[in-house]
Design a protein around this motif. Sequence first.
Motif, mmCIF file in Angstrom:
data_model
loop_
_atom_site.group_PDB
_atom_site.id
_atom_site.type_symbol
_atom_site.label_atom_id
_atom_site.label_comp_id
_atom_site.label_asym_id
_atom_site.label_seq_id
_atom_site.Cartn_x
_atom_site.Cartn_y
_atom_site.Cartn_z
ATOM 1 N N GLN A 4 0.811 -1.211 0.000
ATOM 2 C CA GLN A 4 0.000 0.000 0.000
ATOM 3 C C GLN A 4 0.848 1.267 0.000
ATOM 4 O OE1 GLN A 4 -0.768 -2.690 2.238
ATOM 5 N NE2 GLN A 4 -2.089 -3.344 0.556
ATOM 6 N N GLY A 5 2.160 1.139 0.033
ATOM 7 C CA GLY A 5 3.009 2.321 0.044
ATOM 8 C C GLY A 5 3.980 2.305 1.212
ATOM 9 N N VAL A 6 4.741 3.380 1.337
ATOM 10 C CA VAL A 6 5.769 3.492 2.373
ATOM 11 C C VAL A 6 5.158 4.020 3.661
ATOM 12 C CG1 VAL A 6 7.881 4.724 3.021
ATOM 13 C CG2 VAL A 6 7.617 3.838 0.700
ATOM 14 N N ARG A 7 5.569 3.417 4.782
ATOM 15 C CA ARG A 7 5.238 3.943 6.112
ATOM 16 C C ARG A 7 6.554 4.346 6.756
ATOM 17 N NH1 ARG A 7 1.293 3.160 3.680
ATOM 18 N NH2 ARG A 7 -0.694 2.252 4.325
ATOM 19 N N ALA A 8 6.686 5.607 7.118
ATOM 20 C CA ALA A 8 7.964 6.070 7.667
ATOM 21 C C ALA A 8 7.720 7.200 8.658
ATOM 22 C CB ALA A 8 8.889 6.549 6.549
ATOM 23 N N THR A 9 8.577 7.250 9.687
ATOM 24 C CA THR A 9 8.482 8.280 10.731
ATOM 25 C C THR A 9 9.856 8.857 10.997
ATOM 26 O OG1 THR A 9 6.607 7.159 11.784
ATOM 27 C CG2 THR A 9 7.802 8.751 13.118
ATOM 28 N N ALA A 10 9.920 10.165 11.143
ATOM 29 C CA ALA A 10 11.128 10.840 11.609
ATOM 30 C C ALA A 10 10.851 11.441 12.975
ATOM 31 C CB ALA A 10 11.554 11.928 10.634
ATOM 32 N N ASN A 54 11.906 9.788 -3.577
ATOM 33 C CA ASN A 54 10.822 10.593 -4.121
ATOM 34 C C ASN A 54 9.580 10.442 -3.249
ATOM 35 O OD1 ASN A 54 12.249 11.547 -6.344
ATOM 36 N ND2 ASN A 54 11.646 9.817 -7.634
ATOM 37 N N GLY A 55 8.746 11.441 -3.283
ATOM 38 C CA GLY A 55 7.476 11.297 -2.586
ATOM 39 C C GLY A 55 7.161 12.495 -1.724
ATOM 40 N N PRO A 56 5.992 12.386 -1.079
ATOM 41 C CA PRO A 56 5.165 11.184 -0.927
ATOM 42 C C PRO A 56 4.432 10.791 -2.209
ATOM 43 C CG PRO A 56 4.101 13.083 0.088
ATOM 44 C CD PRO A 56 5.446 13.542 -0.341
ATOM 45 N N LEU A 57 4.361 9.454 -2.385
ATOM 46 C CA LEU A 57 3.636 8.875 -3.511
ATOM 47 C C LEU A 57 2.290 8.357 -3.020
ATOM 48 C CD1 LEU A 57 6.559 6.767 -5.040
ATOM 49 C CD2 LEU A 57 5.938 9.128 -5.586
ATOM 50 N N GLY A 58 1.420 8.028 -3.961
ATOM 51 C CA GLY A 58 0.122 7.484 -3.600
ATOM 52 C C GLY A 58 0.249 6.275 -2.687
ATOM 53 N N GLY A 59 -0.483 6.281 -1.571
ATOM 54 C CA GLY A 59 -0.444 5.183 -0.608
ATOM 55 C C GLY A 59 0.567 5.350 0.495
ATOM 56 N N ASP A 60 1.492 6.301 0.382
ATOM 57 C CA ASP A 60 2.494 6.521 1.435
ATOM 58 C C ASP A 60 1.852 7.184 2.652
ATOM 59 O OD1 ASP A 60 4.321 5.551 -0.351
ATOM 60 O OD2 ASP A 60 5.390 7.444 -0.642
ATOM 61 N N HIS A 61 2.454 6.929 3.819
ATOM 62 C CA HIS A 61 2.052 7.613 5.055
ATOM 63 C C HIS A 61 3.325 7.997 5.790
ATOM 64 C CE1 HIS A 61 -0.727 7.781 8.860
ATOM 65 N NE2 HIS A 61 -0.023 8.886 8.664
ATOM 66 N N LEU A 62 3.652 9.292 5.740
ATOM 67 C CA LEU A 62 4.861 9.812 6.357
ATOM 68 C C LEU A 62 4.494 10.658 7.574
ATOM 69 C CD1 LEU A 62 6.734 10.988 3.129
ATOM 70 C CD2 LEU A 62 6.617 8.689 4.124
ATOM 71 N N THR A 63 5.310 10.549 8.629
ATOM 72 C CA THR A 63 5.050 11.284 9.866
ATOM 73 C C THR A 63 6.347 11.889 10.375
ATOM 74 O OG1 THR A 63 3.278 9.725 10.445
ATOM 75 C CG2 THR A 63 4.115 11.136 12.211
ATOM 76 N N LYS A 90 -2.641 2.520 -5.094
ATOM 77 C CA LYS A 90 -3.844 3.337 -5.167
ATOM 78 C C LYS A 90 -4.100 3.996 -3.817
ATOM 79 C CE LYS A 90 -6.083 0.645 -8.808
ATOM 80 N NZ LYS A 90 -7.300 -0.109 -9.214
ATOM 81 N N GLY A 91 -4.875 5.057 -3.865
ATOM 82 C CA GLY A 91 -5.234 5.739 -2.628
ATOM 83 C C GLY A 91 -4.387 6.972 -2.399
ATOM 84 N N GLU A 92 -4.836 7.782 -1.466
ATOM 85 C CA GLU A 92 -4.146 9.027 -1.182
ATOM 86 C C GLU A 92 -2.891 8.786 -0.349
ATOM 87 O OE1 GLU A 92 -6.589 11.591 1.205
ATOM 88 O OE2 GLU A 92 -6.275 10.412 3.010
ATOM 89 N N ALA A 93 -1.991 9.734 -0.412
ATOM 90 C CA ALA A 93 -0.839 9.760 0.484
ATOM 91 C C ALA A 93 -1.180 10.655 1.672
ATOM 92 C CB ALA A 93 0.383 10.289 -0.243
ATOM 93 N N ARG A 94 -0.479 10.417 2.791
ATOM 94 C CA ARG A 94 -0.668 11.237 3.987
ATOM 95 C C ARG A 94 0.694 11.710 4.484
ATOM 96 N NH1 ARG A 94 -5.386 11.529 6.521
ATOM 97 N NH2 ARG A 94 -4.271 12.233 8.363
ATOM 98 N N TYR A 95 0.698 12.942 4.962
ATOM 99 C CA TYR A 95 1.908 13.509 5.562
ATOM 100 C C TYR A 95 1.473 14.212 6.841
ATOM 101 C CZ TYR A 95 6.687 15.406 5.426
ATOM 102 O OH TYR A 95 8.000 15.692 5.681
ATOM 103 N N ASP A 96 1.863 13.653 7.978
ATOM 104 C CA ASP A 96 1.451 14.179 9.280
ATOM 105 C C ASP A 96 2.650 14.796 9.992
ATOM 106 O OD1 ASP A 96 -1.158 13.226 8.925
ATOM 107 O OD2 ASP A 96 -0.626 11.266 9.738
ATOM 108 N N VAL A 97 2.477 16.006 10.481
ATOM 109 C CA VAL A 97 3.508 16.713 11.230
ATOM 110 C C VAL A 97 2.970 16.998 12.621
ATOM 111 C CG1 VAL A 97 4.910 18.812 11.379
ATOM 112 C CG2 VAL A 97 4.474 17.752 9.148
ATOM 113 N N ARG A 98 3.703 16.557 13.635
ATOM 114 C CA ARG A 98 3.299 16.771 15.023
ATOM 115 C C ARG A 98 4.406 17.527 15.748
ATOM 116 N NH1 ARG A 98 -0.497 15.877 12.731
ATOM 117 N NH2 ARG A 98 -2.042 14.215 12.927
ATOM 118 N N LEU A 99 4.072 18.699 16.256
ATOM 119 C CA LEU A 99 5.039 19.577 16.903
ATOM 120 C C LEU A 99 4.618 19.804 18.349
ATOM 121 C CD1 LEU A 99 5.216 22.247 14.052
ATOM 122 C CD2 LEU A 99 6.607 20.172 14.294
ATOM 123 N N ASP A 100 5.538 19.599 19.276
ATOM 124 C CA ASP A 100 5.255 19.733 20.705
ATOM 125 C C ASP A 100 6.339 20.623 21.311
ATOM 126 O OD1 ASP A 100 4.655 19.471 23.377
ATOM 127 O OD2 ASP A 100 4.559 17.294 23.381
#
Length: 252
Positions: A4-10, A54-63, A90-100
């Motif tokens: 379904q795509g890449v799952r990655a967190t920094a 490259n990316g985010p591509l379709g199906g990726d979820h980056l955080t 297929k499907g949308e990509a997501r890019y989530d940024v969380r700042l504390d």
Amino acid sequence: MTAQGVRATARIEARADGRGGTALPVLDGEGPLAPRRTRAAGTEARVTLVGAMNGPLGGDHLTVRTRVGPDACLRVGSAAATIALPGQSKGEARYDVRLDVAEGGELHWLPEQLISACGSELTVTTRADLGPGARLVLREEQVLGRVGEDPGRLTSRLTVRYDGRTLLDQELACGPGAPGGWDGPAVLAGRRALGQLVVVRPEFGRQPPVPRLLGEYAALTPLAGPAALVTALAPDALLLRRVLDEASHDLT
């Protein structure tokens, strides 16, 4: 990576080092997210996010998760623009940024532009939670389509909370499939570069900035709390950056 795509967190964590500077005890990333330490300046630690793929591509979820401890100061930028692209999944990509940002901490979150390429579908969510006395400078820039192409579908939500209270919570959807009117005179008016700058400073609680226009398609608005919001539209990324940089200089 999955079908379904890449799952990655920094993860980035900044702490006061007890000697008047800021240490980075946590600095790691996965897949396309590679945070790199760069030369510090005074009390401020600096990190650059480098795109390893490259990316985010379709199906990726980056955080990206960033925490700034009490009395620490951190500046985060990126080495290049982020380009949302269509992918094989297929499907949308997501890019989530969380700042504390803890009490007395300071964060400058200044990435390069996000470009929504034709055929892409991306949802970006950015949430900043600030403790009392914390400071924030957050710049967000989006470019709809590369030169000579239509944009992809882009949905962006930005939430800023200070001492448990919401200062800003807004969402914008652009491109194919977005609610009608997104490109009309009441929203983007045909412009393809849009951005905003959020500045949180405790002194704004005592003396908020004066609301004003910053040109034909930009405005400064004080928020209900120690914060100000600048929103801007421009025909291209270069002019957008110039407007936001001038506003940042005035507010900080």
